[in-house]
Design an enzyme around this catalytic site. Structure first.
Site, PDB file in Angstrom:
ATOM      1  NE  ARG A 152     -40.592 -29.177  -4.160  1.00 39.38           N
ATOM      2  CZ  ARG A 152     -40.561 -28.657  -5.366  1.00 39.38           C
ATOM      3  NH1 ARG A 152     -41.637 -28.035  -5.853  1.00 39.38           N
ATOM      4  NH2 ARG A 152     -39.492 -28.694  -6.125  1.00 39.38           N
ATOM      5  N   GLY A 153     -38.836 -26.388  -2.582  1.00 29.88           N
ATOM      6  CA  GLY A 153     -38.283 -25.517  -3.622  1.00 29.88           C
ATOM      7  C   GLY A 153     -37.712 -24.288  -2.932  1.00 29.88           C
ATOM      8  CB  ALA A 154     -34.300 -22.840  -2.934  1.00 26.77           C
ATOM      9  NE  ARG A 167     -36.161 -29.138   3.556  1.00 27.93           N
ATOM     10  CZ  ARG A 167     -36.303 -29.606   2.328  1.00 27.93           C
ATOM     11  NH1 ARG A 167     -37.267 -29.139   1.550  1.00 27.93           N
ATOM     12  NH2 ARG A 167     -35.474 -30.520   1.856  1.00 27.93           N
ATOM     13  CD  GLN A 224     -38.810 -33.659  -4.717  1.00 26.98           C
ATOM     14  OE1 GLN A 224     -38.346 -34.705  -5.211  1.00 26.98           O
ATOM     15  NE2 GLN A 224     -38.389 -33.173  -3.564  1.00 26.98           N
ATOM     16  CG  ASP A 248     -32.243 -26.371  -2.933  1.00 25.91           C
ATOM     17  OD1 ASP A 248     -32.212 -27.087  -3.948  1.00 25.91           O
ATOM     18  OD2 ASP A 248     -33.282 -26.190  -2.267  1.00 25.91           O
ATOM     19  CG  ASN A 293     -30.706 -28.270  -7.538  1.00 23.22           C
ATOM     20  OD1 ASN A 293     -31.584 -27.596  -6.993  1.00 23.22           O
ATOM     21  ND2 ASN A 293     -30.952 -28.991  -8.629  1.00 23.22           N
ATOM     22  CE  LYS A 294     -34.611 -32.418  -3.712  1.00 19.02           C
ATOM     23  NZ  LYS A 294     -34.675 -32.593  -2.227  1.00 19.02           N
TER      24      LYS A 294
END
Lengths: 336, 336
Positions: free
Chosen positions: A45-47, A88, A193, A234, A244-245
């Site tokens: 995970r993580g853009a 995603r 996270q 993201d 973003n998250k």
């Protein structure tokens, strides 16, 4: 910290981040399904990392095709990219990396070592990301004062990228420049996270960090305990609006209300200039059981209904600066 | 729903809310230590309920003394109140209820049935709380429109009070008045009172509710999905500043930023007119392992440092109205 994604003997290996920091398990990805599953199910995970893994995924997918027949067709590349694009919806680095891989395919499609060239393209995306992070972190560190306490959300660290990290990269670079820095890390529900990954990365480098629940950030901001907020991204729209998250928007509003600077640290591959504003960014809705269940343990009554948007959009007016590998960009945002 | 605290055959019984909704276990409290432990360890929680349990706790403590010697002294009452006062620092209803019990003690100290009179005083505090909640809920329901979606935080329901609830009481009363209401409930880390208790109370009454993580509230507020926010309170200063479960301040700021009304529902026993503003309200700092561990399962690396303030203070400027049993009070707040 950059050994969480690597290529070895014809396969992609990724560190399963769902089990960190308690178990260090690598997933061997030898099929397109393996790679797509690792992204969809959040083993990675993580853009920026999603983009890198998707790039390697094209190589994995093409190799897999070659196991069933001797030649590759353009429709193979298209189909593979379509599957990876579907993993995603929010992080734009995924689409950016696949576009790069498609360009590599078109350039080398007649080359007998097409696979070798595709692998080289993926490795370059990976290495370039780490280099970009180091560069943007150097710029970002100039925004940080000795003695600052920095609030960060989710994990925008080495684990979220090819290496070094974006928001955590800025913190690393500030520490490396001799500044004394403390971090307050939000745990980042529903996936933790912050608690699992950010706390772990910071402990490994002996950077003092305090973990809080997401709901505590306002308390620390209102009491003057935070000097700035830095998060990753993201997808950034042309006007600077940033997906973003989930929870990032709240932190930005709370920072604004308390006159604390709010920074986004992200490589330019995160900017989607085709999208004018944040309202056009698709927000992924994930399964409700990520909210109602923690490590197999239910925290809500059976039958409880839950929502699970994975991202939110922070309007550009709350963002003091966007830290990129080409320097610090300020309002009015213009990425061209 | 009002059977979560009762007196039977000389002992206090409280429903252990830490195990809800998965287990229904009652704690029998026959000693002062039992009662103090139930409050400190959060078997019972919610400002009004803490006050009620402390009131019964005085009876339990006095009875316990009588088991070792035939007569009670004023110092016994003082010592018992001191122990109960030390259980939790923020909710003022605790101190209010103990003051009432002290008054009852002084009135009946020479009465042969002192214990009976003390029990009667505790029962009155308990019953009065439920009545006050019903009354304030009736006033609050007038602020709610048919079709509203209401955001609430933590659990300000029947379980947090003598019965009926404050924030959830308003929702109950609006539903009873024939209004169609939907609720969005924050899970409320670190203790999950929203996920465990509010979701459960609402499901039992078939009021449609959606559970979200605390970090998602801003997303729903910014998208126009919430018509108003209603929360309870642990202590309200003379100027209207309100201490409530950690995360409340953030919701108030986010509601303000999105022009959504933010209401506090609380009995007047929650108002501490001796305190001028919220900055004088003591904020309890609880153990970090409530943040790093969930149901015995660690979510952060060993050795991770965590903070755990249990409450925050919402400045009165963010509060549209305070809903009490004497009616709806608006800015500038004046409780005298």
């Amino acid at each position: 910290m950059s050994d969480h994604v690597y290529w070895k003997e014809g396969s992609l290996y990724v560190l399963d981040q769902r089990l960190l920091p308690f178990k260090t398990t690598y997933l061997k990805c030898s099929t397109l399904k393996d790679v797509a599953g690792a992204i969809t199910d959040m083993a990675v995970r993580g853009a920026p990392l999603i983009g890198i893994v998707a790039a390697y995924g094209v190589v994995v997918g093409m190799q897999e095709k070659l196991r069933s027949r001797p030649h590759l067709k353009e429709s193979d590349a298209e189909k593979i990219c379509r599957v990876l694009k579907g993993t995603r919806p929010t992080a734009v680095n995924l689409f950016w990396a696949l576009k790069k891989m498609r360009e590599a395919y078109l350039k080398f499609k007649a080359d007998p070592d097409l696979i070798g060239h595709l692998l080289q393209a993926a490795v370059e995306i990976h290495q370039q990301d780490t280099e970009n992070n180091k560069r943007l972190s150097g710029y970002g560190a100039e925004l940080i004062d000795d003695g600052d306490t920095i609030l960060t959300h989710c994990n925008a660290g080495a684990l979220a990228t090819g290496g070094y990290g974006t928001a955590l990269g800025v913190i690393r670079a500030a520490v490396k420049a001799g500044k004394s820095i403390r971090v307050i890390a939000t745990e980042t529900r529903p996936y933790f996270q912050g608690a699992r990954l950010t706390a772990w990365e910071l402990m490994q480098e002996h950077i003092p960090a305090t973990l809080i629940t997401d709901s505590m950030a306002g308390y620390f901001l209102s009491r003057g305990r935070i000097n700035c907020v830095i998060v990753g991204a993201d997808r950034i729209a042309a006007n600077g609006d940033t997906a973003n998250k989930i929870g990032t928007y709240s932190l930005a509003v709370l920072a604004h209300e308390n006159a604390v600077p709010f920074y986004v640290a992200a490589p330019l591959s995160t900017v989607d200039t085709k999208i004018e504003s944040g309202s056009d960014i698709p927000i992924e809705e994930r399964k409700p059981d990520e909210v109602t269940t923690i490590a197999g343990h239910r925290i809500a009554p059976d039958g409880a209904v839950a929502a699970n948007p994975a991202f939110d959009v922070t309007p550009h007016r709350y963002i003091h600066a966007i830290i990129t590998e080409k320097g610090i960009i300020r309002k009015p945002y213009n990425f061209t």
